[in-house]
Design a protein around this motif. Structure first.
Motif, PDB file in Angstrom:
ATOM      1  N   VAL A  49      44.598  44.969  43.465  1.00  0.00           N
ATOM      2  CA  VAL A  49      45.374  45.606  42.403  1.00  0.00           C
ATOM      3  C   VAL A  49      45.699  44.581  41.326  1.00  0.00           C
ATOM      4  CG1 VAL A  49      47.515  46.805  41.823  1.00  0.00           C
ATOM      5  CG2 VAL A  49      46.401  47.239  44.035  1.00  0.00           C
ATOM      6  N   PHE A  50      45.500  44.955  40.055  1.00  0.00           N
ATOM      7  CA  PHE A  50      45.967  44.163  38.916  1.00  0.00           C
ATOM      8  C   PHE A  50      47.201  44.864  38.352  1.00  0.00           C
ATOM      9  CE2 PHE A  50      42.117  41.623  37.163  1.00  0.00           C
ATOM     10  CZ  PHE A  50      41.822  41.169  38.442  1.00  0.00           C
ATOM     11  N   HIS A  51      48.286  44.110  38.200  1.00  0.00           N
ATOM     12  CA  HIS A  51      49.511  44.698  37.660  1.00  0.00           C
ATOM     13  C   HIS A  51      49.677  44.348  36.185  1.00  0.00           C
ATOM     14  CE1 HIS A  51      54.022  44.372  36.963  1.00  0.00           C
ATOM     15  NE2 HIS A  51      53.789  45.673  37.042  1.00  0.00           N
ATOM     16  N   LYS A  52      49.761  45.366  35.357  1.00  0.00           N
ATOM     17  CA  LYS A  52      50.074  45.244  33.926  1.00  0.00           C
ATOM     18  C   LYS A  52      49.027  44.471  33.117  1.00  0.00           C
ATOM     19  CE  LYS A  52      53.589  46.278  32.135  1.00  0.00           C
ATOM     20  NZ  LYS A  52      53.988  47.492  31.378  1.00  0.00           N
ATOM     21  N   THR A  53      47.876  44.192  33.708  1.00  0.00           N
ATOM     22  CA  THR A  53      46.778  43.547  32.992  1.00  0.00           C
ATOM     23  C   THR A  53      45.499  44.298  33.311  1.00  0.00           C
ATOM     24  OG1 THR A  53      47.831  41.363  33.095  1.00  0.00           O
ATOM     25  CG2 THR A  53      45.470  41.422  32.630  1.00  0.00           C
ATOM     26  N   SER A  54      44.863  44.843  32.303  1.00  0.00           N
ATOM     27  CA  SER A  54      43.631  45.598  32.524  1.00  0.00           C
ATOM     28  C   SER A  54      42.497  44.647  32.871  1.00  0.00           C
ATOM     29  CB  SER A  54      43.267  46.403  31.274  1.00  0.00           C
ATOM     30  OG  SER A  54      44.266  47.346  30.969  1.00  0.00           O
ATOM     31  N   PRO A  55      41.771  44.897  33.948  1.00  0.00           N
ATOM     32  CA  PRO A  55      40.657  44.021  34.331  1.00  0.00           C
ATOM     33  C   PRO A  55      39.586  43.991  33.241  1.00  0.00           C
ATOM     34  CG  PRO A  55      41.251  45.525  36.111  1.00  0.00           C
ATOM     35  CD  PRO A  55      41.971  45.994  34.901  1.00  0.00           C
ATOM     36  N   ASP A  56      39.006  42.823  32.998  1.00  0.00           N
ATOM     37  CA  ASP A  56      37.926  42.729  32.025  1.00  0.00           C
ATOM     38  C   ASP A  56      36.598  43.045  32.702  1.00  0.00           C
ATOM     39  OD1 ASP A  56      37.298  40.485  33.520  1.00  0.00           O
ATOM     40  OD2 ASP A  56      37.908  39.044  31.977  1.00  0.00           O
ATOM     41  N   SER A  57      35.531  43.000  31.936  1.00  0.00           N
ATOM     42  CA  SER A  57      34.220  43.403  32.450  1.00  0.00           C
ATOM     43  C   SER A  57      33.762  42.517  33.605  1.00  0.00           C
ATOM     44  CB  SER A  57      33.184  43.361  31.323  1.00  0.00           C
ATOM     45  OG  SER A  57      33.099  42.057  30.764  1.00  0.00           O
ATOM     46  N   GLU A  58      34.119  41.222  33.546  1.00  0.00           N
ATOM     47  CA  GLU A  58      33.702  40.316  34.611  1.00  0.00           C
ATOM     48  C   GLU A  58      34.426  40.644  35.918  1.00  0.00           C
ATOM     49  OE1 GLU A  58      31.326  37.472  36.263  1.00  0.00           O
ATOM     50  OE2 GLU A  58      31.244  38.308  34.227  1.00  0.00           O
ATOM     51  N   ALA A  59      35.726  40.947  35.827  1.00  0.00           N
ATOM     52  CA  ALA A  59      36.496  41.312  37.027  1.00  0.00           C
ATOM     53  C   ALA A  59      35.955  42.607  37.617  1.00  0.00           C
ATOM     54  CB  ALA A  59      37.969  41.459  36.683  1.00  0.00           C
ATOM     55  N   LEU A  60      35.621  43.560  36.756  1.00  0.00           N
ATOM     56  CA  LEU A  60      35.058  44.832  37.225  1.00  0.00           C
ATOM     57  C   LEU A  60      33.716  44.598  37.913  1.00  0.00           C
ATOM     58  CD1 LEU A  60      35.851  47.080  34.118  1.00  0.00           C
ATOM     59  CD2 LEU A  60      37.076  47.028  36.290  1.00  0.00           C
ATOM     60  N   LYS A  61      32.935  43.702  37.354  1.00  0.00           N
ATOM     61  CA  LYS A  61      31.618  43.410  37.918  1.00  0.00           C
ATOM     62  C   LYS A  61      31.757  42.772  39.302  1.00  0.00           C
ATOM     63  CE  LYS A  61      28.805  41.583  35.043  1.00  0.00           C
ATOM     64  NZ  LYS A  61      28.150  40.546  34.168  1.00  0.00           N
ATOM     65  N   LEU A  62      32.718  41.844  39.437  1.00  0.00           N
ATOM     66  CA  LEU A  62      32.932  41.196  40.728  1.00  0.00           C
ATOM     67  C   LEU A  62      33.440  42.180  41.776  1.00  0.00           C
ATOM     68  CD1 LEU A  62      34.523  37.814  39.562  1.00  0.00           C
ATOM     69  CD2 LEU A  62      32.334  38.107  40.740  1.00  0.00           C
ATOM     70  N   ALA A  63      34.306  43.104  41.358  1.00  0.00           N
ATOM     71  CA  ALA A  63      34.803  44.123  42.289  1.00  0.00           C
ATOM     72  C   ALA A  63      33.658  44.990  42.789  1.00  0.00           C
ATOM     73  CB  ALA A  63      35.860  44.985  41.610  1.00  0.00           C
ATOM     74  N   GLU A  64      32.769  45.372  41.894  1.00  0.00           N
ATOM     75  CA  GLU A  64      31.612  46.172  42.287  1.00  0.00           C
ATOM     76  C   GLU A  64      30.703  45.372  43.225  1.00  0.00           C
ATOM     77  OE1 GLU A  64      30.957  49.285  41.688  1.00  0.00           O
ATOM     78  OE2 GLU A  64      32.432  49.808  40.141  1.00  0.00           O
ATOM     79  N   TYR A  65      30.520  44.094  42.908  1.00  0.00           N
ATOM     80  CA  TYR A  65      29.656  43.246  43.729  1.00  0.00           C
ATOM     81  C   TYR A  65      30.222  43.095  45.140  1.00  0.00           C
ATOM     82  CZ  TYR A  65      26.950  39.213  45.288  1.00  0.00           C
ATOM     83  OH  TYR A  65      26.135  38.370  46.008  1.00  0.00           O
ATOM     84  N   GLU A  66      31.536  42.889  45.222  1.00  0.00           N
ATOM     85  CA  GLU A  66      32.179  42.728  46.528  1.00  0.00           C
ATOM     86  C   GLU A  66      32.404  44.069  47.226  1.00  0.00           C
ATOM     87  OE1 GLU A  66      32.949  40.066  48.247  1.00  0.00           O
ATOM     88  OE2 GLU A  66      32.304  38.615  46.733  1.00  0.00           O
ATOM     89  N   GLN A  67      32.204  45.177  46.498  1.00  0.00           N
ATOM     90  CA  GLN A  67      32.409  46.537  47.018  1.00  0.00           C
ATOM     91  C   GLN A  67      33.844  46.727  47.510  1.00  0.00           C
ATOM     92  OE1 GLN A  67      29.269  47.381  49.886  1.00  0.00           O
ATOM     93  NE2 GLN A  67      27.796  47.722  48.249  1.00  0.00           N
ATOM     94  N   ILE A  68      34.765  46.299  46.633  1.00  0.00           N
ATOM     95  CA  ILE A  68      36.193  46.434  46.912  1.00  0.00           C
ATOM     96  C   ILE A  68      36.823  47.253  45.790  1.00  0.00           C
ATOM     97  CG2 ILE A  68      38.392  45.225  47.163  1.00  0.00           C
ATOM     98  CD1 ILE A  68      36.833  42.826  48.230  1.00  0.00           C
ATOM     99  N   PRO A  69      37.487  48.368  46.096  1.00  0.00           N
ATOM    100  CA  PRO A  69      38.141  49.150  45.044  1.00  0.00           C
ATOM    101  C   PRO A  69      39.152  48.300  44.273  1.00  0.00           C
ATOM    102  CG  PRO A  69      38.068  50.385  47.097  1.00  0.00           C
ATOM    103  CD  PRO A  69      37.624  48.989  47.423  1.00  0.00           C
ATOM    104  N   LEU A  70      39.117  48.408  42.949  1.00  0.00           N
ATOM    105  CA  LEU A  70      40.035  47.683  42.088  1.00  0.00           C
ATOM    106  C   LEU A  70      40.928  48.693  41.381  1.00  0.00           C
ATOM    107  CD1 LEU A  70      41.014  45.078  40.767  1.00  0.00           C
ATOM    108  CD2 LEU A  70      39.112  45.246  39.146  1.00  0.00           C
ATOM    109  N   ILE A  71      42.243  48.498  41.496  1.00  0.00           N
ATOM    110  CA  ILE A  71      43.225  49.429  40.944  1.00  0.00           C
ATOM    111  C   ILE A  71      44.034  48.727  39.856  1.00  0.00           C
ATOM    112  CG2 ILE A  71      45.316  50.771  41.452  1.00  0.00           C
ATOM    113  CD1 ILE A  71      44.237  51.233  44.262  1.00  0.00           C
ATOM    114  N   TYR A  72      44.240  49.416  38.751  1.00  0.00           N
ATOM    115  CA  TYR A  72      45.136  48.929  37.703  1.00  0.00           C
ATOM    116  C   TYR A  72      46.480  49.633  37.863  1.00  0.00           C
ATOM    117  CZ  TYR A  72      47.506  48.740  33.207  1.00  0.00           C
ATOM    118  OH  TYR A  72      48.444  48.589  32.227  1.00  0.00           O
ATOM    119  N   SER A  73      47.566  48.849  37.973  1.00  0.00           N
ATOM    120  CA  SER A  73      48.919  49.398  38.128  1.00  0.00           C
ATOM    121  C   SER A  73      49.705  49.220  36.838  1.00  0.00           C
ATOM    122  CB  SER A  73      49.665  48.698  39.266  1.00  0.00           C
ATOM    123  OG  SER A  73      51.043  49.006  39.235  1.00  0.00           O
ATOM    124  N   SER A  74      50.305  50.311  36.384  1.00  0.00           N
ATOM    125  CA  SER A  74      51.124  50.267  35.171  1.00  0.00           C
ATOM    126  C   SER A  74      52.614  50.273  35.491  1.00  0.00           C
ATOM    127  CB  SER A  74      50.791  51.454  34.261  1.00  0.00           C
ATOM    128  OG  SER A  74      51.045  52.689  34.941  1.00  0.00           O
TER     129      SER A  74
END
Length: 256
Positions: A196-221
């Motif tokens: 989970v990323f809190h109050k910071t939207s993941p950038d394209s590189e973070a999204l790419k790494l999450a997909e590569y690791e096959q781990i759901p990535l959540i943005y919390s507001s």
């Protein structure tokens, strides 16, 4: 690092409490014995019991242990660890030594909690690896100050973030560089169920790494770290009440 009596007491209460609240106390006993790196024979000798007694509890052949037995069990684990230089107690102390460490909050749920309930509780949105819905439940969470973790922890110390189980959500706050939290996940031998990323939207590189690791990535507001932690602790209390047999509704979203 010296080990204070209070750290020993906190650890003892945590182990005993988890066993008492567990639906499968024998399984929980085995988990803690293995975390302390103690054999059944070594534990039974410290408790002045036959090793078959420990085996019977862990396999479920014996009924749930009573409070007196659990107390003996916990004290024996601590005494054995202390005879080896307090290795495990020292590791636990690293997690609880100071509120200024990288770990803001760390909890083990009394029962597995659905990822969907976690998402609702923290005003979350899945932004990467949505097909990771196969991961239905988590056993705990760790709230991490991302900047502090990068500055204070070495690569070998990242496992401190996982508490008693890797089946958890790693929740990163104070994220200045979106790639760094995912790099921590990338290099660590243990892998969380959810990030989970809190109050910071993941950038394209973070999204790419999450997909590569096959781990759901959540943005919390969630409005603040304090509100985030408050909501997570409320979710913990919800799980505890369910564990104790009280039916309740799923936790509501955070109020802005």
């Amino acid at each position: 690092m010296s080990v204070s009596p209070s750290t020993r007491e906190v650890l003892a209460r945590r182990v005993a409490g988890e066993i008492i609240l567990s639906g499968k106390p024998g399984v929980t006993m085995r988990k803690w014995r293995e975390l302390f790196a103690v054999s059944q024979l070594g534990l039974s000798e410290a408790m002045h019991l036959s090793s078959s007694v420990i085996s019977d509890y862990e396999s479920g052949r014996r009924k749930s242990p009573g409070a007196k037995f659990i107390r003996r069990f916990v004290l024996a684990l601590l005494q054995i660890d202390e005879s080896k230089g307090s290795r495990f107690i020292r590791e636990f102390a690293k997690l609880t030594s100071s509120p200024s460490t990288a770990i803001i909050d760390l909890r083990e749920f009394p029962i597995p909690v659905r990822v969907e309930y976690l998402r609702r509780a923290i005003n979350g949105e899945i932004v990467a690896f949505e097909e990771g819905g196969a991961v239905k439940e988590i056993s705990g969470y760790t709230v991490i100050d991302s900047k502090c973790a990068v500055e204070a922890l070495s690569g070998s110390e990242y496992t401190q973030l996982f508490g008693a189980s890797s089946e958890r959500a790693l929740i990163f706050t104070n994220v200045e560089n979106c790639t760094l939290p995912m790099m921590i996940v990338r290099v660590c031998s243990l892998k969380p169920c959810v990030v989970v990323f809190h109050k910071t939207s993941p950038d394209s590189e973070a999204l790419k790494l999450a997909e590569y690791e096959q781990i759901p990535l959540i943005y919390s507001s969630a409005p603040s770290v304090e509100q985030l932690v408050k909501s997570l602790r409320k979710l913990y209390r919800v799980a505890l009440r369910i564990k104790m047999g009280r039916r309740i509704r799923p936790p509501p979203k955070i109020s802005a």
